[in-house]
Enzyme design. Structure first.
Site, PDB file in Angstrom:
ATOM      1  N   LYS A   1       0.821  -1.209   0.000  1.00 10.96           N
ATOM      2  CA  LYS A   1       0.000   0.000   0.000  1.00 10.96           C
ATOM      3  C   LYS A   1       0.864   1.274   0.000  1.00 10.96           C
ATOM      4  O   LYS A   1       2.093   1.200   0.160  1.00 10.96           O
ATOM      5  CB  LYS A   1      -0.953  -0.061   1.204  1.00 10.96           C
TER       6      LYS A   1
ATOM      7  N   ARG B   1      -1.124 -14.051   3.824  1.00 10.39           N
ATOM      8  CA  ARG B   1      -1.884 -13.413   4.906  1.00 10.39           C
ATOM      9  C   ARG B   1      -1.232 -13.672   6.251  1.00 10.39           C
ATOM     10  O   ARG B   1      -1.276 -12.822   7.143  1.00 10.39           O
ATOM     11  CB  ARG B   1      -3.358 -13.855   4.881  1.00 10.39           C
TER      12      ARG B   1
ATOM     13  N   THR C   1      -5.007  -7.426  10.706  1.00 12.29           N
ATOM     14  CA  THR C   1      -5.373  -6.162  10.061  1.00 12.29           C
ATOM     15  C   THR C   1      -4.858  -4.947  10.829  1.00 12.29           C
ATOM     16  O   THR C   1      -4.382  -3.981  10.229  1.00 12.29           O
ATOM     17  CB  THR C   1      -6.926  -6.072   9.970  1.00 12.29           C
TER      18      THR C   1
ATOM     19  N   ARG D   1       2.871  -6.404   9.084  1.00  5.07           N
ATOM     20  CA  ARG D   1       2.065  -5.274   9.571  1.00  5.07           C
ATOM     21  C   ARG D   1       2.538  -4.821  10.950  1.00  5.07           C
ATOM     22  O   ARG D   1       2.427  -3.648  11.295  1.00  5.07           O
ATOM     23  CB  ARG D   1       0.584  -5.649   9.588  1.00  5.07           C
TER      24      ARG D   1
ATOM     25  N   HIS E   1      -2.168  -5.603   1.644  1.00  7.21           N
ATOM     26  CA  HIS E   1      -3.425  -6.305   1.388  1.00  7.21           C
ATOM     27  C   HIS E   1      -3.096  -7.716   0.943  1.00  7.21           C
ATOM     28  O   HIS E   1      -2.095  -7.953   0.271  1.00  7.21           O
ATOM     29  CB  HIS E   1      -4.218  -5.611   0.269  1.00  7.21           C
TER      30      HIS E   1
END
Ligand code: UDP
Ligand code: MG
Length: 154
Positions: A16, A93, A99, A113, A126
Site C-alpha cells: 500500500k 496473509r 489487520t 504489519r 493487502h
C-alpha cells in the site's frame, strides 16, 4: 510413472502507499516474500482514482472506515503483485499478520504489519482472503493475465 503435478496457488498482494513512499522498504518486503517460498509472478505500479478504489473495496462500502480507506489508497502510488506458491493465499496473509498493526505488535510481532504498519487504515498490505477473491482481485489488476496458462510445477 507420471511425475506428480502440483498447481501452485496464486494470490493478490498489495504494497500500500505508505510502504511504497519509502523506497528502502519494498526490498525488505521482497526479501520476506522470498524467505516464505513465495514467488512474485507479476508486479505493477498503480495510482488509483477514487472510482477504482471504490470498485476494489466495494465490500466495505458503508463501513465507518470506508472513506478513510479510499482516501489512503488514492493518496499515492502503490504496488500490486501476483504471488505464487503452495498455499500462497494463507502464506501471504500469515506473513502480513492481523489487520490492525497494534494488535499485530502484541500478538504477532514478527509479521509485516507489526513491523511496518502505521495505523488501522494505513496498515501497509493487502492479501486476498480466499481462492475466489484471489481470482477476482488478480483479474482486477491484471486483466490480461491467464491463471490457467500459468505453469504448474512437479
Ligand atoms: N480498515 C480500517 N479500519 C478497520 C478495518 C479495516 O481502516 O477497522 C482498512 C485496512 O486498511 C484494511 C482494509 O480496510 O486492510 C480492509 O479491511 P479488511 O477487514 O478486509 O482487512 P484485511 O483483509 O485487509 O486484513
Ligand atoms: Mg480483506
Amino acid at each position: 510413472m507420471r511425475p506428480s503435478v502440483i498447481r501452485k496457488q496464486l494470490t493478490l498482494a498489495l504494497l500500500k502507499p505508505d510502504i511504497c513512499a519509502n523506497a528502502s522498504l519494498p526490498p525488505k518486503v521482497y526479501e520476506a516474500i522470498a524467505n516464505r517460498s513465495l514467488t512474485i509472478v507479476k508486479q505493477r505500479d498503480v495510482l488509483w482514482t477514487e472510482a477504482q478504489a471504490g470498485a476494489f473495496y466495494a465490500e466495505h462500502q458503508g463501513k465507518f472506515f470506508y472513506q478513510r480507506l479510499c482516501g489512503y489508497m488514492t493518496s499515492g502510488p502503490f504496488q500490486a503483485l501476483i504471488l505464487s506458491g503452495p498455499d500462497a493465499i494463507k502464506e501471504w496473509r500469515s506473513l502480513i499478520g492481523p489487520t490492525h498493526p497494534v494488535r499485530a505488535r502484541i500478538h504477532q510481532p514478527t509479521t509485516l504489519r507489526s513491523l511496518y504498519g502505521l495505523t488501522d487504515t494505513r496498515n501497509s498490505f493487502h492479501g486476498s482472503d480466499s481462492v475466489e477473491t484471489a481470482r477476482r482481485e488478480i483479474e482486477f489488476f491484471f486483466p490480461t493475465f491467464d491463471p490457467e496458462a500459468y505453469p504448474t510445477s512437479s
